[in-house]
Write a protein that holds these residues in place. Structure first.
Motif, PDB file in Angstrom:
ATOM      1  N   ASN A  92       0.713  -1.288   0.066  1.00 21.50           N
ATOM      2  CA  ASN A  92       0.070   0.033   0.074  1.00 21.50           C
ATOM      3  C   ASN A  92       0.913   1.294   0.078  1.00 21.50           C
ATOM      4  O   ASN A  92       0.347   2.511   0.222  1.00 21.50           O
ATOM      5  CB  ASN A  92      -0.730   0.061   1.110  1.00 21.50           C
ATOM      6  N   SER A  93       2.076   1.011  -0.265  1.00 30.94           N
ATOM      7  CA  SER A  93       2.826   2.254  -0.287  1.00 30.94           C
ATOM      8  C   SER A  93       3.041   3.123  -1.548  1.00 30.94           C
ATOM      9  O   SER A  93       2.544   2.511  -2.602  1.00 30.94           O
ATOM     10  CB  SER A  93       4.423   1.917   0.087  1.00 30.94           C
ATOM     11  N   ARG A  94       3.709   4.065  -1.628  1.00 21.86           N
ATOM     12  CA  ARG A  94       3.808   4.950  -3.072  1.00 21.86           C
ATOM     13  C   ARG A  94       4.671   4.142  -4.062  1.00 21.86           C
ATOM     14  O   ARG A  94       4.787   4.671  -5.460  1.00 21.86           O
ATOM     15  CB  ARG A  94       4.214   6.351  -2.768  1.00 21.86           C
ATOM     16  N   TRP A  95       5.295   2.962  -3.617  1.00 23.88           N
ATOM     17  CA  TRP A  95       6.257   2.286  -4.334  1.00 23.88           C
ATOM     18  C   TRP A  95       5.714   1.172  -5.255  1.00 23.88           C
ATOM     19  O   TRP A  95       6.393   0.453  -5.922  1.00 23.88           O
ATOM     20  CB  TRP A  95       7.459   1.763  -3.883  1.00 23.88           C
ATOM     21  N   THR A  96       4.217   1.127  -4.905  1.00 27.28           N
ATOM     22  CA  THR A  96       3.644  -0.189  -5.570  1.00 27.28           C
ATOM     23  C   THR A  96       3.779  -0.106  -7.173  1.00 27.28           C
ATOM     24  O   THR A  96       4.005  -1.148  -7.913  1.00 27.28           O
ATOM     25  CB  THR A  96       2.087   0.042  -5.305  1.00 27.28           C
ATOM     26  N   GLU A  97       3.685   1.204  -7.851  1.00 26.33           N
ATOM     27  CA  GLU A  97       3.997   1.058  -9.144  1.00 26.33           C
ATOM     28  C   GLU A  97       5.340   0.805  -9.473  1.00 26.33           C
ATOM     29  O   GLU A  97       5.289  -0.092 -10.549  1.00 26.33           O
ATOM     30  CB  GLU A  97       3.448   2.454  -9.519  1.00 26.33           C
TER      31      GLU A  97
END
Length: 313
Positions: free
Chosen positions: A114-119
């Motif tokens: 669920n972090s911003r690094w998922t993509e």
């Protein structure tokens, strides 16, 4: 009693032999798993490039430094001197870049979903090959200017303003040119070091949060064993710590080497030892923490012993 030069020669010989055997063993293990169709990890591609770069450093730095320590100082012509040190600089740069890329990739891999690094998780594996290609290209281009300052001991008999490194010599230039040259060569290493420390700090933070969450879970079906991702992260953190330790020592002695007009032989030798320390130790850090390598070795031993067992029966 051996002279100090011979003692350093023996140390260089042991270091070079151990480094070459370690890196070649790890490289052979990775290539064998790749061609045998075994399921490979995403980091295996980085590890192959890392071991190739480390092997380049051990061969291009260790062998001539060993020969020079044993008294063979005029065995290279100008082309050989420039080529060997260029290969060493490229290998050293790619080794640093690969370690940096390995730590960043692992930090992205273990980041929460669920972090911003998922993509980035989905894209990281696809861009690994291209990132490694850029790493090789960058260091090949940046280090092209490095041989300009070098000359062999054959061709510098009449040069007075020089600095002797054993089997090669460096021609001194004005301070402005030397400063610009040093900045250009050290800038990629500094950026890699900062990114490496940032990625390592991120991994430590993620592992700490994960450990804190596990403390609040009191179910009997929770296995006490760590996950493969956690074990891989610990390995990379040990690898980064090893790199930072040797890199710090190398910077200290390289700075001392640059500040002295006529550096003594022990400064030159210790600077070379610390520069080749990480490429020598790193494959054994990876081998020691990789259970697949141990199983691979035992499988090879069983295969070599099986014909004798059949013959005895």
């Amino acid at each position: 009693m051996f002279s100090p030069e011979v003692t350093f020669g023996v140390i260089f010989l042991v270091q070079t032999t151990v480094g070459i055997l370690g890196n070649f063993s790890l490289l052979y293990h990775n290539i064998f798993l790749y061609f045998s169709g075994c399921s490979s990890r995403s980091t295996d591609l980085i590890l192959r490039h890392l071991t190739i770069a480390n092997s380049m450093v051990s061969l291009a730095k260790g062998i001539p430094q060993t020969m020079a320590a044993f008294g063979l100082k005029d065995f290279l012509n100008d082309f050989g001197c420039k080529s060997l040190l260029y290969v060493h600089r490229v290998g050293r740069g790619v080794s640093i870049g690969s370690t940096c890329l390995l730590s960043i990739f692992q930090a992205i891999t273990i980041s929460p979903s669920n972090s911003r690094w998922t993509e980035l998780k989905a894209k990281a594996t696809r861009y690994l090959g291209f990132s490694l290609f850029l790493c090789w290209l960058l260091h090949m281009l940046v280090n092209i200017i490095f041989p300009i300052y070098l000359t062999s001991n054959w061709d510098n008999k009449t040069i007075i303003n020089k600095k002797d490194f054993g089997y090669c010599s460096s021609v001194r230039h004005d301070k402005t040119t030397y400063s610009l040259h040093s900045f250009l060569l050290s800038f990629p290493d500094a950026v890699s070091l900062v990114l490496m420390l940032w990625a390592s700090g991120t991994m430590v933070f993620i592992l700490h949060r994960h450990k804190q969450r596990l403390r609040h879970i009191h179910r009997s079906n929770v296995s006490p064993r760590s996950s493969p991702e956690t074990r891989a992260t610990h390995t990379i953190l040990v690898l980064v710590s090893t790199f930072v330790s040797f890199y710090t020592l190398s910077i200290i002695f390289q700075a001392l080497l640059a500040s002295l007009f006529h550096p003594s032989w022990w400064v030159v030798h210790i600077a070379a030892l610390t520069a080749a320390g990480y490429p020598t130790i790193s494959p054994f850090v990876l081998i020691n923490r990789d259970p697949n390598f141990t199983r691979f070795c035992f499988a090879g031993i069983k295969k070599t012993k099986s014909p004798h067992l059949i013959r005895d029966t």
